[in-house]
Design a protein around this motif. Structure first.
Motif, mmCIF file in Angstrom:
data_model
loop_
_atom_site.group_PDB
_atom_site.id
_atom_site.type_symbol
_atom_site.label_atom_id
_atom_site.label_comp_id
_atom_site.label_asym_id
_atom_site.label_seq_id
_atom_site.Cartn_x
_atom_site.Cartn_y
_atom_site.Cartn_z
ATOM 1 N N LEU A 94 0.828 -1.196 0.000
ATOM 2 C CA LEU A 94 0.000 0.000 0.000
ATOM 3 C C LEU A 94 0.872 1.260 0.000
ATOM 4 O O LEU A 94 0.685 2.187 -0.806
ATOM 5 N N VAL A 95 1.862 1.222 0.917
ATOM 6 C CA VAL A 95 2.726 2.406 1.041
ATOM 7 C C VAL A 95 3.498 2.621 -0.245
ATOM 8 O O VAL A 95 3.611 3.747 -0.746
ATOM 9 N N ALA A 96 4.010 1.487 -0.808
ATOM 10 C CA ALA A 96 4.774 1.612 -2.049
ATOM 11 C C ALA A 96 3.878 2.180 -3.145
ATOM 12 O O ALA A 96 4.300 3.057 -3.909
ATOM 13 N N ALA A 97 2.642 1.666 -3.181
ATOM 14 C CA ALA A 97 1.720 2.161 -4.195
ATOM 15 C C ALA A 97 1.473 3.657 -3.990
ATOM 16 O O ALA A 97 1.525 4.445 -4.940
ATOM 17 N N LEU A 98 1.266 4.017 -2.712
ATOM 18 C CA LEU A 98 1.070 5.437 -2.390
ATOM 19 C C LEU A 98 2.262 6.254 -2.846
ATOM 20 O O LEU A 98 2.137 7.318 -3.439
ATOM 21 N N LEU A 99 3.442 5.683 -2.532
ATOM 22 C CA LEU A 99 4.696 6.349 -2.889
ATOM 23 C C LEU A 99 4.775 6.583 -4.387
ATOM 24 O O LEU A 99 5.070 7.677 -4.865
ATOM 25 N N ILE A 100 4.450 5.476 -5.112
ATOM 26 C CA ILE A 100 4.533 5.570 -6.566
ATOM 27 C C ILE A 100 3.544 6.614 -7.064
ATOM 28 O O ILE A 100 3.891 7.494 -7.864
ATOM 29 N N VAL A 101 2.347 6.548 -6.530
ATOM 30 C CA VAL A 101 1.336 7.518 -6.956
ATOM 31 C C VAL A 101 1.809 8.934 -6.665
ATOM 32 O O VAL A 101 1.761 9.826 -7.516
ATOM 33 N N GLY A 102 2.341 9.087 -5.407
ATOM 34 C CA GLY A 102 2.827 10.417 -5.012
ATOM 35 C C GLY A 102 3.915 10.905 -5.952
ATOM 36 O O GLY A 102 3.882 12.041 -6.437
ATOM 37 N N LEU A 103 4.831 9.993 -6.233
ATOM 38 C CA LEU A 103 5.941 10.384 -7.098
ATOM 39 C C LEU A 103 5.453 10.721 -8.498
ATOM 40 O O LEU A 103 5.863 11.717 -9.088
ATOM 41 N N VAL A 104 4.553 9.861 -8.996
ATOM 42 C CA VAL A 104 4.057 10.115 -10.346
ATOM 43 C C VAL A 104 3.374 11.471 -10.398
ATOM 44 O O VAL A 104 3.625 12.284 -11.302
ATOM 45 N N ILE A 105 2.559 11.728 -9.357
ATOM 46 C CA ILE A 105 1.860 13.018 -9.345
ATOM 47 C C ILE A 105 2.855 14.169 -9.308
ATOM 48 O O ILE A 105 2.786 15.115 -10.095
ATOM 49 N N SER A 106 3.838 14.013 -8.380
ATOM 50 C CA SER A 106 4.802 15.119 -8.244
ATOM 51 C C SER A 106 5.591 15.290 -9.535
ATOM 52 O O SER A 106 5.807 16.396 -9.998
ATOM 53 N N ARG A 107 5.987 14.114 -10.119
ATOM 54 C CA ARG A 107 6.735 14.205 -11.384
ATOM 55 C C ARG A 107 5.897 14.898 -12.451
ATOM 56 O O ARG A 107 6.385 15.746 -13.179
ATOM 57 N N LEU A 108 4.653 14.457 -12.522
ATOM 58 C CA LEU A 108 3.786 15.042 -13.536
ATOM 59 C C LEU A 108 3.693 16.544 -13.326
ATOM 60 O O LEU A 108 3.846 17.329 -14.256
ATOM 61 N N TYR A 109 3.500 16.907 -12.071
ATOM 62 C CA TYR A 109 3.363 18.332 -11.772
ATOM 63 C C TYR A 109 4.644 19.077 -12.122
ATOM 64 O O TYR A 109 4.639 20.106 -12.790
ATOM 65 N N PHE A 110 5.756 18.457 -11.670
ATOM 66 C CA PHE A 110 7.033 19.138 -11.891
ATOM 67 C C PHE A 110 7.387 19.196 -13.365
ATOM 68 O O PHE A 110 7.854 20.201 -13.862
ATOM 69 N N SER A 111 7.130 18.051 -14.055
ATOM 70 C CA SER A 111 7.485 18.078 -15.477
ATOM 71 C C SER A 111 6.591 19.067 -16.206
ATOM 72 O O SER A 111 7.026 19.740 -17.131
ATOM 73 N N GLY A 112 5.362 19.168 -15.734
ATOM 74 C CA GLY A 112 4.475 20.176 -16.309
ATOM 75 C C GLY A 112 5.047 21.564 -16.095
ATOM 76 O O GLY A 112 5.173 22.359 -17.025
ATOM 77 N N SER A 113 5.453 21.792 -14.842
ATOM 78 C CA SER A 113 6.046 23.094 -14.518
ATOM 79 C C SER A 113 7.304 23.316 -15.327
ATOM 80 O O SER A 113 7.551 24.399 -15.840
ATOM 81 N N PHE A 114 8.067 22.214 -15.418
ATOM 82 C CA PHE A 114 9.350 22.327 -16.115
ATOM 83 C C PHE A 114 9.119 22.681 -17.584
ATOM 84 O O PHE A 114 9.752 23.568 -18.128
ATOM 85 N N LYS A 115 8.167 21.944 -18.177
ATOM 86 C CA LYS A 115 7.856 22.199 -19.574
ATOM 87 C C LYS A 115 7.423 23.658 -19.735
ATOM 88 O O LYS A 115 7.860 24.356 -20.648
ATOM 89 N N HIS A 116 6.610 24.057 -18.774
ATOM 90 C CA HIS A 116 6.133 25.426 -18.821
ATOM 91 C C HIS A 116 7.314 26.400 -18.747
ATOM 92 O O HIS A 116 7.387 27.372 -19.504
ATOM 93 N N LEU A 117 8.215 26.059 -17.816
ATOM 94 C CA LEU A 117 9.402 26.916 -17.646
ATOM 95 C C LEU A 117 10.193 27.002 -18.938
ATOM 96 O O LEU A 117 10.588 28.077 -19.381
ATOM 97 N N VAL A 118 10.445 25.800 -19.522
ATOM 98 C CA VAL A 118 11.228 25.764 -20.757
ATOM 99 C C VAL A 118 10.529 26.560 -21.847
ATOM 100 O O VAL A 118 11.157 27.353 -22.551
ATOM 101 N N GLU A 119 9.200 26.356 -21.921
ATOM 102 C CA GLU A 119 8.469 27.095 -22.948
ATOM 103 C C GLU A 119 8.576 28.595 -22.725
ATOM 104 O O GLU A 119 8.812 29.362 -23.651
ATOM 105 N N THR A 120 8.418 28.973 -21.440
ATOM 106 C CA THR A 120 8.530 30.393 -21.123
ATOM 107 C C THR A 120 9.904 30.915 -21.527
ATOM 108 O O THR A 120 10.019 31.976 -22.143
ATOM 109 N N ALA A 121 10.929 30.100 -21.180
ATOM 110 C CA ALA A 121 12.295 30.526 -21.490
ATOM 111 C C ALA A 121 12.470 30.645 -22.995
ATOM 112 O O ALA A 121 13.053 31.615 -23.490
ATOM 113 N N GLN A 122 11.930 29.636 -23.728
ATOM 114 C CA GLN A 122 12.079 29.676 -25.173
ATOM 115 C C GLN A 122 11.375 30.884 -25.767
ATOM 116 O O GLN A 122 11.913 31.563 -26.635
#
Lengths: 106, 769
Positions: free
Chosen positions: B214-242
Motif C-alpha cells: 500500500l505504502v509503495a503504491a502510495l509512494l509511486i502515486v505520489g511520485l508520479v503526481i509530483s513528477r507530472l506536476y514538476f514536469s508540467g512546470s518544467f515544460k512550462h518553464l522551458v516554454e517560457t524561457a524559449q
C-alpha cells in the motif's frame, strides 16, 4: 574643397582641354535647368539622373564642389528625399559661373 | 493558477518528498520486522525450554522405571526366598545369610529408589515405602532371632509387606505415567504454541506485506503526481524561457536592424550637414562666423564617428558581424594605419614607429578591415592621450606551431597613463579613462569596447598596463594562420638590387631603429646601425665605407645636418648617397638638406616608402636605361586591343577616349548599356569600359546580359567606371560579372593598371614584361 581642382585635368592631354571646357559650358546650363525643373516639379528620380550626368562631367574636369553637390542631389533624388534640395540646387547654380570661369582660365 | 517557477524550490520540494516517502517506508518495515524478529526469538527460546524439560522428565522416568523394576524384583526375590525358607522344614539357621544378603540387596535398592524419588511422587508415599522396605529388612533380621516355629508367621508378614510394597510401587509407577503424560502434554502445548506463533507471524508478515504494498503504491502515486506536476512546470518553464529567448532574439534583431537603418538614415542627412558646412566654409564670413561653422563641421564629423561606432557595436552585439578570412598583409596593414594617423601625430610632434618580428609571415589569414579598426583605435587613443614623445607598435610571435601563429601586438605611448583602478574597466562600453576627453568631443567611449569584441572574435585577448606619468602599453593577441598572397615587390626578400649593399643607419628611436634594420636586412642588405651621429662619424673616420646612409632628422643635439656635412666633406652624393628620414614638417632648411642629402624619406617609416627611396637612390646610381626604353613603348603598341567605351556623358567620353588615345588605343563609343550590347553583337571586343549609371540600360544590367547571352569566346573583359567610390559598389560590379573597377575621375595609371590586371588574370602569358 576647391571650386576647381587641377589634379584631374593634369592627366588629360592639353590639346583636348579647350574642347572639354567648351563642351562643359554648352551642356551644363541645360543640365542645371533640368535639375531645377525636376526639383521644383518633385520628379526626384529624373533630378537624380540629371545630377548624375552633371556629376560625371564635373568629376572629370575637377569641379569638385559642383561634383559634391551633384552627388548629394543624386543621392537625395534616389532616396526620394526632398529635404534641402532647393538649397543645394541654388548653391550649385550659384557656383557654376565661377567654376566655369576658372576652367576657362586654364 | 500561477505555476511554480522557482526551479530551485521545485527541486528541493521534489527531493524532500521523495526522501520523506522512502523514509516512512523504511521505518515501517523496520518496526514491523523488528517486532516479528523478537517474537520469533522468544518463541524459539520457549520451545527449546519446553523440549529440554520434556527430555529431562523422560530421562528421569526411564531411570525411575528401571529402579521400580529392580525394586520389585528385589522384593519378589526376597519374598520368594523368605517363603521357601520358612516353608521348608529342613531349613535351618544356616540358610539365613542368603536371606540377609537379599535383604541388604533390597535395602540398597530401596535407598537408591528413595534417592531418586520423583518430586511429584508424594512425600507420604515415600515415607510409607521407606517404612515398608524397613519392615521387610527388619523381618529378615527378626527371622534370625525367632525360632523356626514363628517363621511361618513372619513369612506371611513378609509376603504381605512385599505385596504392600508392590502396590506402592504400582502406585508410584502410575504417578510416573501421569508425569510422562504431563510432559507429553506440555510438549504438545509447546508445539501448538509454536504453530500458533508461526501462523501469527505469518499473519503479521502478510499484514506488513499488504501495508508495504500500500505504502509503495502510495509512494509511486505520489511520485508520479509530483513528477507530472514538476514536469508540467518544467515544460512550462522551458516554454517560457524559449518564448523569452525568441522574443529577446527578435528584439536584438529588430534593434540591430533599427540601428542599421537609423544610422544610415542619420548618416545621409549628416553628410548633407557636413557637406553644406564645407560649402559654407568657402563663402566669405566674419571670423566669428568661421569659428562657428568650423565647430559645426567638427561636431558633425564627430557625430558621424559616433554613429559608425554605435553601428559597429550593435552589429557585434547582435552577432551580425562576420570576420573575413582572407590573406592579409600584416605589415602593410600597420603601415596604412600609421599613414592615416601621421597628420594627427604631427600636430603634436609625436614619433610614430613600428616593428614586426622577422619570423612573422608576410601574409596571415584574417580580416584586414577589422584589424585596421583595432589598430586605428588603439593608435588613435595613444595619440589622443599623449602630449609628447612617441607611439610605437610592436608585433611579436607568442606561439608558433606549424602554420598557426599567435601574435601579440603592443601599442606603447608616452602619455599621461591610466590610473590602475581604471585599467580593468576601460574595455567596457561607454568608459573612458578621462571623461573630460569625451566631453572635449573626441571618441565615443565605444572604441575600446569594440576593439575588445573584435579581438575576442579573433580568438585573442586585450589588456593594458600603465604607469602614471610614464605611459601606457596596450596589448592584444590574435590567432592566425600563415596565408599566401601576392607579394608587392618590396615584400620579396633578397631584392637583387639591394643584396650585399652596406647600409649605415643613424637613428636614435629604438623602434624606428629596429624597423629600418629589419627591412633592410630583409631585402638582403648588410646593415650597420648607430644611435648617434658621433658614433656614425667614428665609424666612417675609422675607414668603414657604406653604399647608402639612412639618417634620422631628429638626432640628439640636432646633429643630422652636422653628420651630413661631415660625410659630404669626404664623399660625393654619388659615392655615398644619404637619405634623410624626416617628418613632413621637418624644421631643417630645405636648401641645405637638398645640398647634402640625396633624398627625403617622410615619416612614418613604411617598407613601401623605404623601398622606393632605396630603389630611387640605387636607380640614380645605376641609371637603368632599359626600363625607360621599355616604358616609351605605349601599352597599345605593345598590346593591341579592341576597346568599347559605354558612357553617356559627352565630356567623360572625350576624357576617356583621349586618355586611351594617349595609350595608343582607339575606343569606340556606346551611349548606354543597350547600345553596348548591340555593338558587341555586331563585332567582338577585347575590353569594355562600362559606366555604371546610364539611361535605358545601366552598366550592371548590360554586364549581366552580356555574361548571360554571349559564348565564352565572345566574352570581353568588362571594367566598371563609376563616381560612387564605395566599397559596396565594387562588390556589386564584381558580382554582376565585371572583371575590375576604377573610380572617377579616371586617370591614365588607373586604366593602365586595370587593363594589365585583367589581362594578366585572363591570359597570364600576355602580361607585358
Amino acid at each position: 574643397m576647391q571650386l576647381l581642382s587641377t589634379e584631374a585635368l593634369r592627366h588629360l592631354p592639353a590639346a583636348i582641354l579647350p574642347r572639354l571646357v567648351d563642351m562643359f559650358g554648352k551642356t551644363t546650363p541645360a543640365l542645371l535647368t533640368d535639375i531645377q525643373q525636376h526639383a521644383s516639379s518633385g520628379d526626384l528620380r529624373a533630378m537624380a539622373q540629371a545630377a548624375h550626368k552633371l556629376k560625371g562631367s564635373c568629376v572629370s574636369l575637377g569641379a569638385e564642389q559642383m561634383a559634391a553637390i551633384c552627388k548629394e542631389l543624386q543621392h537625395k533624388g534616389e532616396s526620394n528625399d526632398a529635404s534641402g534640395i532647393n538649397e543645394y540646387v541654388a548653391e550649385l547654380t550659384s557656383i557654376y559661373p565661377a567654376t566655369f570661369a576658372e576652367m576657362q582660365k586654364l | 493558477m500561477r505555476p511554480f517557477t522557482n526551479m530551485r524550490l521545485l527541486q528541493l520540494i521534489d527531493s524532500t518528498l521523495l526522501v520523506l516517502l522512502l523514509g516512512i517506508l523504511a521505518l515501517l518495515l523496520w518496526f514491523s520486522l523488528g517486532n516479528v524478529a523478537s517474537n520469533a526469538q522468544h518463541n524459539q527460546q520457549q520451545a527449546t525450554h519446553a523440549l529440554q524439560e520434556a527430555y529431562q522428565a523422560f530421562q528421569q522416568q526411564m531411570v525411575l522405571e528401571s529402579l521400580v523394576d529392580e525394586q520389585r524384583e528385589a522384593f519378589d526375590t526376597l519374598d520368594e526366598a523368605f517363603f521357601q525358607f520358612t516353608m521348608n522344614p529342613n531349613s535351618s539357621k544356616d540358610g539365613l545369610p542368603k536371606l540377609q544378603e537379599l535383604s541388604s540387596h533390597l535395602h540398597q535398592h530401596s535407598q537408591q529408589m528413595l534417592a531418586n524419588w520423583p518430586a511429584n511422587g508424594g512425600q507420604e508415599l515415600k515415607n510409607q515405602f521407606e517404612e515398608t522396605s524397613g519392615i521387610m529388612v527388619n523381618l529378615v533380621a527378626e527371622l534370625a532371632s525367632l525360632s523356626p516355629g514363628h517363621w511361618r508367621q513372619l513369612a506371611v508378614d513378609a509376603h504381605d509387606t512385599a505385596l504392600e510394597a508392590r502396590e506402592m510401587l504400582e502406585q508410584l509407577e502410575g504417578m510416573d505415567d501421569e508425569l510422562a503424560e504431563q510432559v507429553a502434554l506440555s510438549i504438545q502445548q509447546s508445539i501448538q504454541q509454536n504453530a500458533n506463533l508461526a501462523s501469527d507471524m505469518m499473519e503479521r508478515l502478510n499484514t506488513i506485506k499488504q501495508r508495504s504494498l500500500l505504502v509503495a503504491a502510495l509512494l509511486i502515486v505520489g511520485l508520479v503526481i509530483s513528477r507530472l506536476y514538476f514536469s508540467g512546470s518544467f515544460k512550462h518553464l522551458v516554454e517560457t524561457a524559449q518564448r523569452a529567448q525568441s522574443v529577446a532574439e527578435d528584439a536584438v534583431k529588430t534593434k540591430a536592424r533599427f540601428l542599421a537603418t537609423m544610422s544610415h538614415e542619420i548618416r545621409t542627412p549628416m553628410n548633407g550637414v557636413i557637406g553644406m558646412t564645407r560649402l559654407l566654409m568657402n563663402t566669405p564670413m566674419s571670423k566669428k562666423q568661421t569659428e562657428f561653422v568650423e565647430s559645426i563641421h567638427l561636431s558633425g564629423e564627430h557625430l558621424l564617428t559616433v554613429i559608425n561606432d554605435v553601428l559597429d557595436f550593435s552589429k557585434i552585439e547582435a552577432g551580425k558581424l562576420d570576420l573575413k578570412r582572407e590573406p592579409l598583409e600584416l605589415r602593410a596593414c600597420i603601415e596604412d594605419v600609421l599613414n592615416l594617423m601621421t597628420s594627427k601625430a604631427l600636430e603634436k610632434n609625436l614619433e610614430l614607429a613600428y616593428a614586426v618580428g622577422p619570423s612573422i609571415p608576410l601574409f596571415i589569414e584574417g580580416d584586414m578591415v577589422r584589424l585596421r579598426q583595432i589598430l586605428t583605435n588603439l593608435i588613435g587613443n595613444a595619440i589622443k592621450f599623449t602630449e609628447q614623445g612617441e607611439i610605437t607598435v610592436f608585433v611579436m610571435p607568442r606561439n608558433h606551431q606549424g602554420e598557426d601563429f599567435e601574435l601579440e601586438f603592443q601599442i606603447n605611448d608616452t602619455g599621461a597613463g591610466i590610473p590602475p583602478d581604471r585599467l580593468e574597466s576601460i574595455f567596457e562600453q561607454f568608459s573612458q579613462a578621462d571623461n573630460a576627453l569625451t566631453r572635449r568631443g573626441e571618441g565615443t567611449g565605444l572604441g575600446l569596447a569594440i576593439s575588445r569584441r573584435l579581438v575576442e572574435m579573433m580568438d585573442g585577448k586585450i589588456w593594458a598596463e600603465s604607469t602614471l606619468g610614464v605611459g601606457s602599453r596596450f596589448h592584444f593577441t590574435l590567432k592566425a594562420r600563415r596565408a599566401e598572397g601576392k607579394l608587392k615587390p618590396f615584400l620579396h626578400p633578397d631584392i637583387p638590387e639591394i643584396v650585399g649593399k652596406r647600409i649605415l643607419i643613424v637613428e636614435n628611436n629604438p623602434a624606428s631603429h629596429q624597423a629600418l634594420q629589419d627591412f633592410c636586412s630583409g631585402w638582403g642588405a648588410i646593415t650597420q646601425a648607430c644611435c648617434s651621429s658621433s658614433e656614425a662619424i667614428a665609424l666612417i673616420a675609422s675607414g668603414h665605407t657604406y653604399d647608402i646612409g639612412l639618417i634620422d632628422s631628429n638626432l640628439p643635439n640636432a646633429s643630422a645636418l652636422e653628420f651630413g656635412k661631415y660625410v659630404r666633406s669626404r664623399y660625393s652624393k654619388q659615392a655615398f648617397p644619404l637619405i634623410l628620414i624626416a617628418p613632413p614638417n621637418d624644421a631643417h632648411p630645405k636648401e641645405t638638406v637638398r645640398e647634402i642629402f640625396n633624398l627625403y624619406l617622410t615619416k612614418p617609416i613604411t617598407r613601401s616608402r623605404l623601398f622606393d627611396s632605396l630603389m630611387t637612390v640605387l636607380g640614380e646610381l645605376n641609371l637603368v636605361t632599359v626600363r625607360q626604353e621599355q616604358s616609351r613603348l605605349k601599352l597599345g603598341e605593345r598590346l593591341p586591343l579592341s576597346i568599347l567605351l559605354a558612357e553617356d556623358n559627352p565630356i567623360n567620353q572625350i576624357v576617356a577616349t583621349s586618355i586611351l588615345d594617349e595609350m595608343a588605343y582607339k575606343a569606340e563609343i556606346a551611349e548606354n548599356g543597350q547600345q553596348a550590347v548591340d555593338a558587341l553583337r555586331k563585332k567582338p571586343y577585347d575590353v569594355i569600359f562600362m559606366d555604371m549609371q546610364m539611361p535605358e540600360m545601366d552598366g550592371l544590367e548590360a554586364t549581366r546580359t552580356i555574361r548571360a547571352e554571349f559564348p565564352p569566346d565572345r566574352q570581353p573583359i568588362i571594367i566598371a567606371m563609376t563616381a560612387n567610390a564605395m566599397e559596396g559598389d565594387r562588390q556589386e560590379c564584381l558580382d554582376a560579372g565585371m572583371n575590375d573597377y576604377i573610380s572617377k575621375p579616371i586617370l591614365p595609371e588607373a586604366i593602365e593598371a586595370a587593363l594589365q590586371r585583367s589581362l594578366a588574370n585572363l591570359h597570364p602569358q600576355a602580361e607585358p614584361a
